[in-house]
Design an enzyme around this catalytic site. Structure first.
Site, short mmCIF file in Angstrom:
data_model
loop_
_atom_site.label_atom_id
_atom_site.label_comp_id
_atom_site.label_asym_id
_atom_site.label_seq_id
_atom_site.Cartn_x
_atom_site.Cartn_y
_atom_site.Cartn_z
N HIS A 163 0.82 -1.21 0.00
CA HIS A 163 0.00 0.00 0.00
C HIS A 163 0.85 1.26 0.00
CE1 HIS A 163 -3.35 2.63 1.70
NE2 HIS A 163 -3.88 2.08 0.63
N LYS B 136 -3.97 10.57 4.56
CA LYS B 136 -3.53 9.86 5.76
C LYS B 136 -2.47 10.73 6.42
CE LYS B 136 -4.23 6.57 2.33
NZ LYS B 136 -5.64 6.42 2.44
#
Length: 408
Positions: A115, A316
């Site tokens: 990821h 994020k």
């Protein structure tokens, strides 16, 4: 690499918002590359503005630069055949991380995904963040978007570039070695595993030009399933535990475990202003619904929750005490949910520098004020069908973790 890397001085860290600005910065760096370009991404979708990155990789390879491209087998299951042939002709070396195969995600070990979103150019400049190679105005599931998704990355120079490069090259050679081993090419597999311990060339960081931001203290945080199982989570826990004034977190897929929930609750109860900017648009059943059962305890403790609904939130990032003596900020690929914190390979950069932290804090505050809506206690009184969906998703997430042998 260190299990808990210390913050080091002398970095130049620039905040990048949005895919277009990120792609333009990548292309500028790639077009100046002389030795090598390493790129890792979960999604590489050659659509719209993202084409410029594919073209830059092709140009670099054609002029003799070594180009490695690593994509995830779930995020990028079908790379366009036309571009696959163009990359092969130009000399771009491509590898797919953990292709799904026949049974796909029915095998729990395949839930461990790549990821990270990382890039290194010539060992002297690196990029890290949450931005995929995916046009801001397009989504593979939802088509054209009315507004661009919200996401961030950083461009970095300094010591951590070498750390990023080492991590990327080691993973590349280990994957190559594993592939050779599966093909029973044992001598080639052995050479690949030996090469994994060797470093690519590095460049010394150039002196900062006049007018550049002050050098920053920064470090690379990784999450994998060997040496760095909880590095990112621990960094969050430490920063929240030391917070004295305010905590501001923007996270796309938010389902914190017990320790993170307690850290947020304790911070709010000791007078720290804690704000969470979370996904307000429905994207995936599990991620959307499983987060909501934890809202009640956070709201009761005084945590402020805002949901972003102007477009899709993919950020994020977090910032703590931006306007005070010990600022802390992070930008990366790691969500605060079990998939990121327990299963996926992730990468975040932590920055302890006032101007960087204040810029990120200001931008997130603007988004909260103008493009988000507050979640209040009445949220818990929603229709029973909505609350049932939340509980089902939460239960399925816990069942999935049980199957993988994790407690959260």
């Amino acid at each position: 690499m260190r299990h808990h890397p210390a913050l080091r001085d002398g970095h130049q860290i620039e905040l990048i918002e949005g895919g277009l600005a990120y792609f333009e910065s990548l292309v500028q760096a790639m077009d100046q590359a002389q030795s090598h370009v390493l790129l890792e991404t979960y999604i590489f979708d050659v659509h719209g503005a993202a084409v410029m990155v594919a073209e830059a990789l092709e140009r670099a390879a054609l002029r003799g630069v070594r180009v490695w491209l690593l994509v995830d087998g779930v995020g990028t299951p079908n790379f366009p055949e036309g571009w696959r042939l163009r990359f092969a002709k130009a000399g771009v070396e491509c590898h797919v991380y953990a292709p799904l195969g026949t049974l796909g995600l029915l095998i729990p070990s395949r839930w461990r995904r790549l990821h990270r979103k990382l890039c290194v150019v010539d060992g002297g400049m690196a990029f890290c963040g949450g931005i995929n190679i995916l046009d801001d105005w397009y989504d593979p599931r939802h088509g054209t978007l009315a507004r661009p998704r919200l996401d961030f990355a950083v461009r970095a120079q300094g010591e951590l570039v070498g750390h990023i490069q080492d991590s990327m090259s080691q993973l590349w050679w280990r994957l190559q070695g594993a592939q050779h081993a599966r093909e029973r090419q044992i001598p080639m597999a052995w050479r690949s595993f030996k090469t994994a311990g060797l470093s690519l060339p590095r460049k010394q960081a150039l002196p900062l030009p006049d007018g550049s931001p002050s050098p920053s203290r920064a470090a690379l945080l990784l999450r994998d399933n060997v040496l760095h199982r909880s590095q990112i989570e621990r960094s969050y826990l430490k920063a929240i535990g030391l917070a004295r004034h305010d905590v501001l977190i923007a996270n796309a897929y938010f389902l914190p475990g017990r320790r993170l929930r307690q850290a947020l609750v304790h911070a709010a109860r000791r007078g720290v202003r804690v704000r969470l900017l979370l996904q307000g648009r429905y994207e995936y059943f599990m991620q959307y619904h499983a987060a909501r059962p934890v809202y009640g305890a956070l709201l009761a403790a005084g945590v402020e929750i805002y949901e972003y609904d102007a477009s899709f939130l993919h950020a994020k990032v977090a910032v703590v005490d931006a306007h005070h003596d010990r600022p802390w900020a992070t930008v990366g690929s790691s969500n605060l949910d079990p998939l990121s914190l327990l299963l996926a390979r992730e990468a975040n950069v932590v920055v302890a520098e006032s101007l960087f932290a204040q810029r990120l804090h200001q931008r997130l505050s603007e988004v909260i004020e103008t493009q988000s809506y507050p979640v209040n206690a009445s949220f818990m009184q929603r229709h029973w069908r909505q609350r049932l969906r939340d509980l089902v998703a939460f239960g399925l997430m816990r069942l999935a973790l049980f199957i993988t042998g994790h407690r959260y």
